[in-house]
Design a protein around this motif. Structure first.
Motif, PDB file in Angstrom:
ATOM      1  N   ARG A 154       0.701  -1.039   0.055  1.00  0.00           N
ATOM      2  CA  ARG A 154       0.149  -0.062   0.192  1.00  0.00           C
ATOM      3  C   ARG A 154       0.817   1.210  -0.089  1.00  0.00           C
ATOM      4  NH1 ARG A 154      -5.443   0.127   3.663  1.00  0.00           N
ATOM      5  NH2 ARG A 154      -6.649  -1.421   2.199  1.00  0.00           N
ATOM      6  N   ALA A 155       2.195   1.136  -0.058  1.00  0.00           N
ATOM      7  CA  ALA A 155       2.954   2.305   0.385  1.00  0.00           C
ATOM      8  C   ALA A 155       2.809   3.244  -0.903  1.00  0.00           C
ATOM      9  CB  ALA A 155       4.310   2.038   0.404  1.00  0.00           C
ATOM     10  N   LEU A 156       2.619   4.506  -0.806  1.00  0.00           N
ATOM     11  CA  LEU A 156       2.702   5.539  -2.194  1.00  0.00           C
ATOM     12  C   LEU A 156       4.097   5.401  -2.679  1.00  0.00           C
ATOM     13  CD1 LEU A 156       0.164   8.367  -0.959  1.00  0.00           C
ATOM     14  CD2 LEU A 156      -0.288   6.410  -2.577  1.00  0.00           C
ATOM     15  N   VAL A 157       5.162   5.614  -1.861  1.00  0.00           N
ATOM     16  CA  VAL A 157       6.257   5.593  -2.445  1.00  0.00           C
ATOM     17  C   VAL A 157       7.019   4.204  -2.246  1.00  0.00           C
ATOM     18  CG1 VAL A 157       8.687   6.503  -2.025  1.00  0.00           C
ATOM     19  CG2 VAL A 157       6.804   7.941  -1.728  1.00  0.00           C
ATOM     20  N   PRO A 158       7.631   3.608  -3.138  1.00  0.00           N
ATOM     21  CA  PRO A 158       7.863   2.135  -3.073  1.00  0.00           C
ATOM     22  C   PRO A 158       8.973   2.133  -1.989  1.00  0.00           C
ATOM     23  CG  PRO A 158       7.852   2.832  -5.382  1.00  0.00           C
ATOM     24  CD  PRO A 158       7.699   3.943  -4.730  1.00  0.00           C
ATOM     25  N   LEU A 182       5.979   4.544 -10.642  1.00  0.00           N
ATOM     26  CA  LEU A 182       6.912   4.511  -9.701  1.00  0.00           C
ATOM     27  C   LEU A 182       7.570   3.161  -9.308  1.00  0.00           C
ATOM     28  CD1 LEU A 182       5.838   7.349  -7.171  1.00  0.00           C
ATOM     29  CD2 LEU A 182       7.532   7.756  -8.979  1.00  0.00           C
ATOM     30  N   TYR A 183       6.678   2.297  -9.144  1.00  0.00           N
ATOM     31  CA  TYR A 183       6.963   0.869  -8.978  1.00  0.00           C
ATOM     32  C   TYR A 183       7.659   0.206 -10.089  1.00  0.00           C
ATOM     33  CZ  TYR A 183       4.795   0.423  -4.160  1.00  0.00           C
ATOM     34  OH  TYR A 183       4.519   0.698  -2.816  1.00  0.00           O
ATOM     35  N   LYS A 184       7.043   0.660 -11.050  1.00  0.00           N
ATOM     36  CA  LYS A 184       7.661  -0.042 -12.493  1.00  0.00           C
ATOM     37  C   LYS A 184       9.061   0.446 -12.812  1.00  0.00           C
ATOM     38  CE  LYS A 184       3.490  -1.016 -14.889  1.00  0.00           C
ATOM     39  NZ  LYS A 184       2.847  -0.715 -16.154  1.00  0.00           N
ATOM     40  N   ALA A 185       9.577   1.616 -11.918  1.00  0.00           N
ATOM     41  CA  ALA A 185      10.875   2.189 -12.439  1.00  0.00           C
ATOM     42  C   ALA A 185      11.852   2.044 -11.061  1.00  0.00           C
ATOM     43  CB  ALA A 185      10.675   3.692 -12.570  1.00  0.00           C
TER      44      ALA A 185
END
Length: 276
Positions: free
Chosen positions: A190-194, A221-224
């Motif tokens: 659930r974290a907005l920032v990975p 963001l997660y994909k990067a």
């Protein structure tokens, strides 16, 4: 040093019910230091081994194939090598904490956290039961915290910002549960920032074969992000119930525009769950 551990595992452990090393000047347990070899009398079991309060690291396989019932941590939680503890579902061969431990606390299922609840050090296999923790405090999942565990589902809460080395290594996904009320067996973060990942967090983990659901607005963001981008990612809208802070000893819970009232006494803290 090797002779000392050989004497402990072959002589003392088979004759004592408790071995108290709390005040011993030891900061590292060597690899396979307490490993029971073929010559050990496996019919004898040491009930309690109190680890040194200054212990910093427990090396690979230190307690593997041992006959010690309880490993009691008396100070800070040490870093762990690989396959430190013998692990089988429902056995008692798991780390415990002493009653006077000034650094750690244990949840109802035996999982171990820092005293302030900000770090999850060790997760106990619980057949899908939720781990309860304060959702405002959990920040870190420590190295090896779930290594080798069987999990039904996983929910990493929004407050987590770092996950240590091998935290989910060799995790296996269980697709059944005896708890029929357990509703969610998906894998979520659930974290907005990975969260920052250590080394080999998902090493040989079946979690890498599952879809990892992340906040829809953070999918790119997660994909990067290193470590995350290698997983099967999918965006998801996480609905969080809001609890109205009223004074009538009732919970007023709003979700998607609908309000419900539950006539149970309020608690002072809000809780989320890490489902494993």
């Amino acid at each position: 040093m090797d002779e000392d551990y050989e004497y402990i595992r072959e002589e003392l452990i088979t004759k004592l019910k408790e071995l108290n090393l709390k005040e011993a000047d030891i900061d590292t347990i060597p690899a396979y230091g307490f490993k029971c070899d073929k010559s050990c009398d496996k019919s004898s079991t040491l009930d309690n081994l109190l680890l040194p309060k200054g212990i910093k690291h427990v090396s690979d396989g230190a307690f593997f194939e041992q006959h010690i019932r309880n490993f009691i941590i008396t100070g800070n939680f040490p870093t762990l090598g690989n396959n430190v503890f013998r692990e089988e579902p429902y056995n008692n061969y798991m780390p415990q904490i002493s009653e006077d431990n000034p650094c750690l606390k244990k949840t109802y299922d035996g999982s171990i956290y820092s005293l302030d609840g900000s770090v999850l050090y060790y997760y106990i296999y619980g057949d899908g039961n939720a781990i309860e923790y304060s959702d405002e405090k959990l920040k870190t999942i420590a190295p090896c915290a779930l290594e080798g565990k069987k999990v039904l589902g996983l929910l990493i809460p929004e407050t987590v910002d770092s996950i240590g080395d091998r935290a989910f290594a060799y995790v296996t996904k269980t697709w059944y549960t005896r708890s029929s009320y357990y509703e969610d067996q998906s894998v979520n973060c659930r974290a907005l920032v990975p969260p920052r990942l250590g080394k080999d967090v998902f090493l040989n983990s079946e979690l890498t074969t599952c879809t990892m659901y992340v906040p829809e607005e953070s999918l790119e963001l997660y994909k990067a992000a290193d470590g995350w981008k290698d997983l099967h990612l999918e965006g998801k809208v996480f609905v969080t119930a809001g609890i109205d802070n009223t004074t009538d000893n009732c919970f007023h819970i709003s979700d998607a525009g609908t309000t419900y009232q539950n006539n149970i006494r309020k608690r002072n803290k809000r809780y989320s769950y890490l489902r494993c």
